[in-house]
Scaffold this motif. Structure first.
Motif, PDB file in Angstrom:
ATOM      1  N   ARG A 154      41.527  31.670  68.647  1.00  0.00           N
ATOM      2  CA  ARG A 154      40.911  31.793  67.316  1.00  0.00           C
ATOM      3  C   ARG A 154      40.786  30.442  66.612  1.00  0.00           C
ATOM      4  O   ARG A 154      39.895  30.256  65.790  1.00  0.00           O
ATOM      5  N   SER A 155      41.698  29.506  66.913  1.00  0.00           N
ATOM      6  CA  SER A 155      41.738  28.247  66.167  1.00  0.00           C
ATOM      7  C   SER A 155      41.137  27.064  66.912  1.00  0.00           C
ATOM      8  O   SER A 155      40.982  25.992  66.318  1.00  0.00           O
ATOM      9  N   ASN A 156      40.806  27.235  68.202  1.00  0.00           N
ATOM     10  CA  ASN A 156      40.274  26.081  68.931  1.00  0.00           C
ATOM     11  C   ASN A 156      38.877  25.681  68.461  1.00  0.00           C
ATOM     12  O   ASN A 156      38.357  24.640  68.860  1.00  0.00           O
ATOM     13  N   ILE A 157      38.287  26.482  67.607  1.00  0.00           N
ATOM     14  CA  ILE A 157      36.987  26.111  67.051  1.00  0.00           C
ATOM     15  C   ILE A 157      37.095  24.843  66.198  1.00  0.00           C
ATOM     16  O   ILE A 157      36.135  24.069  66.070  1.00  0.00           O
ATOM     17  N   GLY A 158      38.286  24.602  65.637  1.00  0.00           N
ATOM     18  CA  GLY A 158      38.486  23.370  64.870  1.00  0.00           C
ATOM     19  C   GLY A 158      38.400  22.137  65.754  1.00  0.00           C
ATOM     20  O   GLY A 158      37.837  21.107  65.353  1.00  0.00           O
ATOM     21  N   ASN A 159      38.973  22.237  66.962  1.00  0.00           N
ATOM     22  CA  ASN A 159      38.871  21.133  67.916  1.00  0.00           C
ATOM     23  C   ASN A 159      37.465  21.024  68.497  1.00  0.00           C
ATOM     24  O   ASN A 159      36.975  19.926  68.756  1.00  0.00           O
ATOM     25  N   ALA A 160      36.834  22.186  68.724  1.00  0.00           N
ATOM     26  CA  ALA A 160      35.477  22.180  69.269  1.00  0.00           C
ATOM     27  C   ALA A 160      34.498  21.546  68.283  1.00  0.00           C
ATOM     28  O   ALA A 160      33.506  20.915  68.694  1.00  0.00           O
ATOM     29  N   ARG A 161      34.773  21.694  66.997  1.00  0.00           N
ATOM     30  CA  ARG A 161      33.858  21.148  65.979  1.00  0.00           C
ATOM     31  C   ARG A 161      33.701  19.651  66.120  1.00  0.00           C
ATOM     32  O   ARG A 161      32.569  19.130  66.088  1.00  0.00           O
ATOM     33  N   ILE A 162      34.818  18.933  66.276  1.00  0.00           N
ATOM     34  CA  ILE A 162      34.723  17.472  66.379  1.00  0.00           C
ATOM     35  C   ILE A 162      34.507  17.026  67.819  1.00  0.00           C
ATOM     36  O   ILE A 162      34.409  15.820  68.082  1.00  0.00           O
ATOM     37  N   ALA A 163      34.438  18.001  68.756  1.00  0.00           N
ATOM     38  CA  ALA A 163      34.135  17.671  70.152  1.00  0.00           C
ATOM     39  C   ALA A 163      32.657  17.852  70.466  1.00  0.00           C
ATOM     40  O   ALA A 163      32.264  17.798  71.636  1.00  0.00           O
ATOM     41  N   GLY A 164      31.831  18.107  69.446  1.00  0.00           N
ATOM     42  CA  GLY A 164      30.392  18.175  69.649  1.00  0.00           C
ATOM     43  C   GLY A 164      29.746  19.489  69.294  1.00  0.00           C
ATOM     44  O   GLY A 164      28.507  19.592  69.302  1.00  0.00           O
ATOM     45  N   LEU A 165      30.523  20.524  68.960  1.00  0.00           N
ATOM     46  CA  LEU A 165      29.956  21.828  68.626  1.00  0.00           C
ATOM     47  C   LEU A 165      29.011  21.735  67.435  1.00  0.00           C
ATOM     48  O   LEU A 165      27.882  22.263  67.460  1.00  0.00           O
ATOM     49  N   GLU A 166      29.450  21.070  66.392  1.00  0.00           N
ATOM     50  CA  GLU A 166      28.666  20.995  65.159  1.00  0.00           C
ATOM     51  C   GLU A 166      27.328  20.281  65.387  1.00  0.00           C
ATOM     52  O   GLU A 166      26.285  20.704  64.872  1.00  0.00           O
ATOM     53  N   ASP A 167      27.354  19.237  66.198  1.00  0.00           N
ATOM     54  CA  ASP A 167      26.123  18.482  66.448  1.00  0.00           C
ATOM     55  C   ASP A 167      25.180  19.244  67.381  1.00  0.00           C
ATOM     56  O   ASP A 167      23.961  19.302  67.136  1.00  0.00           O
ATOM     57  N   ASP A 168      25.713  19.835  68.442  1.00  0.00           N
ATOM     58  CA  ASP A 168      24.855  20.513  69.421  1.00  0.00           C
ATOM     59  C   ASP A 168      24.165  21.741  68.838  1.00  0.00           C
ATOM     60  O   ASP A 168      23.006  22.032  69.163  1.00  0.00           O
ATOM     61  N   LEU A 169      24.885  22.512  68.017  1.00  0.00           N
ATOM     62  CA  LEU A 169      24.301  23.708  67.418  1.00  0.00           C
ATOM     63  C   LEU A 169      23.695  23.437  66.046  1.00  0.00           C
ATOM     64  O   LEU A 169      23.192  24.362  65.401  1.00  0.00           O
ATOM     65  N   GLN A 170      23.799  22.171  65.606  1.00  0.00           N
ATOM     66  CA  GLN A 170      23.247  21.743  64.312  1.00  0.00           C
ATOM     67  C   GLN A 170      23.767  22.629  63.170  1.00  0.00           C
ATOM     68  O   GLN A 170      23.000  23.209  62.383  1.00  0.00           O
ATOM     69  N   LEU A 171      25.077  22.715  63.098  1.00  0.00           N
ATOM     70  CA  LEU A 171      25.721  23.551  62.088  1.00  0.00           C
ATOM     71  C   LEU A 171      25.896  22.784  60.788  1.00  0.00           C
ATOM     72  O   LEU A 171      26.295  21.616  60.783  1.00  0.00           O
ATOM     73  N   SER A 172      25.619  23.458  59.697  1.00  0.00           N
ATOM     74  CA  SER A 172      25.935  22.892  58.385  1.00  0.00           C
ATOM     75  C   SER A 172      27.384  23.233  58.047  1.00  0.00           C
ATOM     76  O   SER A 172      28.026  24.047  58.718  1.00  0.00           O
ATOM     77  N   SER A 173      27.899  22.610  56.995  1.00  0.00           N
ATOM     78  CA  SER A 173      29.265  22.895  56.563  1.00  0.00           C
ATOM     79  C   SER A 173      29.413  24.366  56.192  1.00  0.00           C
ATOM     80  O   SER A 173      30.417  25.004  56.508  1.00  0.00           O
ATOM     81  N   SER A 174      28.396  24.919  55.534  1.00  0.00           N
ATOM     82  CA  SER A 174      28.440  26.325  55.146  1.00  0.00           C
ATOM     83  C   SER A 174      28.436  27.245  56.361  1.00  0.00           C
ATOM     84  O   SER A 174      29.157  28.255  56.388  1.00  0.00           O
ATOM     85  N   GLN A 175      27.659  26.920  57.377  1.00  0.00           N
ATOM     86  CA  GLN A 175      27.630  27.746  58.588  1.00  0.00           C
ATOM     87  C   GLN A 175      28.966  27.711  59.318  1.00  0.00           C
ATOM     88  O   GLN A 175      29.426  28.733  59.842  1.00  0.00           O
ATOM     89  N   TYR A 176      29.582  26.551  59.375  1.00  0.00           N
ATOM     90  CA  TYR A 176      30.898  26.460  60.011  1.00  0.00           C
ATOM     91  C   TYR A 176      31.910  27.329  59.274  1.00  0.00           C
ATOM     92  O   TYR A 176      32.724  28.028  59.894  1.00  0.00           O
ATOM     93  N   GLU A 177      31.857  27.316  57.955  1.00  0.00           N
ATOM     94  CA  GLU A 177      32.761  28.156  57.181  1.00  0.00           C
ATOM     95  C   GLU A 177      32.509  29.637  57.454  1.00  0.00           C
ATOM     96  O   GLU A 177      33.447  30.442  57.504  1.00  0.00           O
ATOM     97  N   TRP A 178      31.234  30.014  57.652  1.00  0.00           N
ATOM     98  CA  TRP A 178      30.935  31.410  57.955  1.00  0.00           C
ATOM     99  C   TRP A 178      31.459  31.811  59.338  1.00  0.00           C
ATOM    100  O   TRP A 178      31.849  32.968  59.550  1.00  0.00           O
ATOM    101  N   LEU A 179      31.479  30.876  60.282  1.00  0.00           N
ATOM    102  CA  LEU A 179      32.062  31.172  61.588  1.00  0.00           C
ATOM    103  C   LEU A 179      33.556  31.494  61.461  1.00  0.00           C
ATOM    104  O   LEU A 179      34.081  32.383  62.140  1.00  0.00           O
ATOM    105  N   LEU A 180      34.220  30.785  60.577  1.00  0.00           N
ATOM    106  CA  LEU A 180      35.640  31.058  60.332  1.00  0.00           C
ATOM    107  C   LEU A 180      35.822  32.364  59.572  1.00  0.00           C
ATOM    108  O   LEU A 180      36.717  33.166  59.884  1.00  0.00           O
ATOM    109  N   THR A 181      34.979  32.590  58.581  1.00  0.00           N
ATOM    110  CA  THR A 181      35.106  33.779  57.748  1.00  0.00           C
ATOM    111  C   THR A 181      34.788  35.049  58.514  1.00  0.00           C
ATOM    112  O   THR A 181      35.420  36.093  58.299  1.00  0.00           O
ATOM    113  N   ALA A 182      33.800  34.996  59.420  1.00  0.00           N
ATOM    114  CA  ALA A 182      33.399  36.180  60.189  1.00  0.00           C
ATOM    115  C   ALA A 182      34.577  36.741  60.977  1.00  0.00           C
ATOM    116  O   ALA A 182      34.748  37.966  61.077  1.00  0.00           O
ATOM    117  N   PHE A 183      35.377  35.852  61.532  1.00  0.00           N
ATOM    118  CA  PHE A 183      36.563  36.295  62.278  1.00  0.00           C
ATOM    119  C   PHE A 183      37.478  37.118  61.384  1.00  0.00           C
ATOM    120  O   PHE A 183      37.943  38.199  61.770  1.00  0.00           O
TER     121      PHE A 183
END
Length: 607
Positions: A154-183
């Motif tokens: 559940r928490s490895n998404i934090g490591n994935a974010r700075i490992a390229g997830l945010e750039d590859d999927l072109q996520l905004s800060s709000s979208q990343y927060e929604w990924l956490l909130t959806a869980f």
């Protein structure tokens, strides 16, 4: 079903077995016998004829009390000698071996009210310790492994974010927060699945849950859009909600409440250990796959998700449904594991007929204490849910590289792992919860406040100094909320004597408490970086609120403890204020009780 009563005049000659102590509980003795354990003595055969020839009186209103064990593998006799060497044969003999004989109807009724005072229900303290150690090694550690995997996924998404997830999927800060909130939205909505622990055998239910979240976590490595990842995060919340919240209740079926904090601590400590492991593993994966054909964040999801599916197969064979069905215990150990628990059927009057205790459910639902602990859990969850998924980003914004941020995220969680274990062990030893809870909540609040204030006044502090302060104070902040979570969960179950009360308390705790992550996952938007002052100050206030609520609950329990002896309550309620004086190990006082000799003193709320 009737019970046989042996009149005093027909007692066989020879020494009378003393009433044996119940390991870990209050011994009940007669006025002329010491309250120390003595195995049933082997007779010279004079009892053989006595048991068969002595007249027996039958009372239709009395029930048999099943307290005898089979022959001890080590040669310890736990049945009267008369039942071993004489008596009826065939099916009647088997039935007779399960019956107890009492000197009077008063003694029978007293023994039924306090069945562990019977001399036939004897086992040594060493035997009980062996059973507990087996549960620790084979059950708790395995459940901790499962929770480690769930928290990792559940928490490895934090490591994935700075490992390229945010750039590859072109996520905004709000979208990343929604990924956490959806869980956490689905995690809250499916809290009711904790009830499945009572409806489906645990080894089946837990195995299915583990397999489900392992597959879902692995599928995250295949996503190519925000919406696909959002759906998988929501499904991950459902599968983990079915497992994690019910485990502390499941452990309460195997352990006494004075043993529960350490075992819950062992279970919960898997969370900081998972976070530490995730950061270390993320550092290794990023280092090895930076220039590879597959994006590091995809490898991260796959490597940390798929092993869970393999472990699910082991769960099918290793998870017992109840203390009496644990495969890793011998037949005698399974009987001891069942009998030693205060809430086992043999020692639980309301469960003698197998009825569900709806009254305990209603009392828990209207008890204000249930909602105080739930609010504590809510407040603590704000920090518990936010730091693990934002810490790599927070450290990166201090000026470190992605690789260094992964590495520096691990040590605070490793320290928190040991802090949780030490705190839980001390809490069990001292039989108190609130002092340790208040201390850790205040330490965490002060740590968050220091980080926030340092960020606010960073312009007045040399860069090297304010970076050092912000990083160092992460350690007490993390250790504080992880330890507090452990004690809150344990405290909730401590003060509920019935399984139904414990289950209802946990349900209230999680239903209200899991709304905390909805707040926590939105405390650190990118716009607040690199100082994140508002998020740090918010966590400080919530942890301070935990300390205040714990103090209030302690005062309420102290008042109830003082009222218990004044009201002359004789039932076992909840343990409490006198535990430092030995209330839990050997009760402070006792009252005479016909037929048994003494009545265990009233137990109190744990504070």
């Amino acid at each position: 079903m009737s019970s046989h009563l042996k009149p005093p005049s027909h007692r066989a000659p020879g020494p009378t077995p003393s009433v044996s102590s119940y390991a870990g509980d209050t011994p009940s003795t007669s006025s002329s016998e010491p309250s120390t354990f003595q195995p049933t003595p082997e007779s010279n055969g004079s009892d053989q004829g006595s048991a068969a020839s002595s007249p027996k009186r039958t009372s239709a209103g009395l029930h048999k009390l099943r307290t005898n064990f089979d022959q001890d593998p080590e040669g310890l006799s736990l049945r009267p000698e008369s039942q071993k060497r004489g008596g009826p044969s065939g099916e009647e003999e088997e039935e007779e071996e399960e019956e107890e004989e009492y000197d009077s109807e008063k003694e029978f009724r007293a023994a039924r009210r306090h069945p562990l005072s019977s001399s036939r229900t004897a086992y040594t303290a060493d035997e009980e310790k062996r059973v507990v150690k087996r549960f620790d090694r084979r059950l708790v550690i395995f459940l901790a492994l499962l929770y480690l995997l769930s928290f990792l996924d559940r928490s490895n998404i934090g490591n994935a974010r700075i490992a390229g997830l945010e750039d590859d999927l072109q996520l905004s800060s709000s979208q990343y927060e929604w990924l956490l909130t959806a869980f956490y939205i689905t995690y809250i909505l499916f809290e009711w699945m904790t009830l499945m622990y009572r409806l489906v055998p645990a080894h089946i239910y837990i195995s299915l849950c583990v397999c489900a979240w392992g597959l879902i976590a692995s599928f995250q490595s295949l996503v190519s859009s925000f919406w696909a990842l959002l759906i998988l995060r929501a499904l991950l919340g459902i599968s983990e909600a079915a497992f994690g919240p019910g485990v502390p209740f499941y452990l309460s079926l195997f352990y006494k409440r004075e043993e529960l904090a350490l075992r819950t601590g062992l279970f919960i400590s898997a969370a900081p250990l998972a976070a530490s492991f995730a950061s270390s593993l993320a550092w290794l994966i990023v280092k090895l796959s930076t220039n590879g054909p597959i994006a590091p964040w995809r490898i991260l999801f796959l490597v940390e998700g798929f092993p869970t599916v393999v472990v699910a197969v082991s769960a099918w064979f290793l998870i017992p449904d109840a203390p009496g069905s644990a495969r890793f215990l011998s037949p005698r150990e399974r009987k001891i594991a069942t009998l030693r628990l205060p809430n086992s059927k043999i020692n639980r009057p309301m469960a003698l007929n197998g009825a569900f205790n709806w009254r305990a459910v209603g009392e828990t639902l209207v008890d204000p204490k249930s909602y105080i602990t739930a609010l504590m859990f809510f407040s603590c969850n704000v920090a518990f849910s936010s730091m693990p998924v934002f810490l790599p980003t927070i450290i990166k914004d201090m000026g470190y590289s992605s690789l260094a941020s992964q590495a520096l995220s691990a040590p605070p969680y490793l320290v928190a792992f040991f802090a949780v274990l030490i705190t839980a062990s001390l809490s069990d030893r001292d039989r108190v919860r609130s002092p340790y809870l208040i201390i850790h909540a205040l330490l965490s609040a002060v740590a968050y406040l220091t980080i926030g204030v340092t960020g606010h006044f960073h312009s007045y502090i040399p860069p090297t100094t304010h970076i050092l302060i912000r990083y160092v104070f992460i350690y007490p902040a993390v250790s504080g909320f992880f330890s507090a979570i452990t004690l809150i969960i344990t405290w909730t179950m401590d003060n509920r004597p019935s399984h139904e009360g414990k289950g209802t308390g946990i349900a209230i705790l999680n239903t209200i408490g899991q709304f905390g992550p909805l707040v926590g996952t939105r405390l650190y938007p990118t716009s607040d970086g690199p100082w994140y002052v508002r998020g740090m100050l918010a966590c400080s206030c919530f942890m301070l609120f935990v300390a205040v609520l714990a103090s209030v609950l302690r005062v309420l329990l102290q008042r109830e403890n003082r009222r218990i002896p004044e009201a002359g309550i004789e039932i076992e309620l909840e343990i409490g204020e006198g535990e430092r004086d030995g209330l839990m190990g050997h009760h402070r006082s006792a009252r005479e009780m016909p037929g048994v000799g003494t009545q265990p003193s009233v137990t109190y709320h744990i504070l």
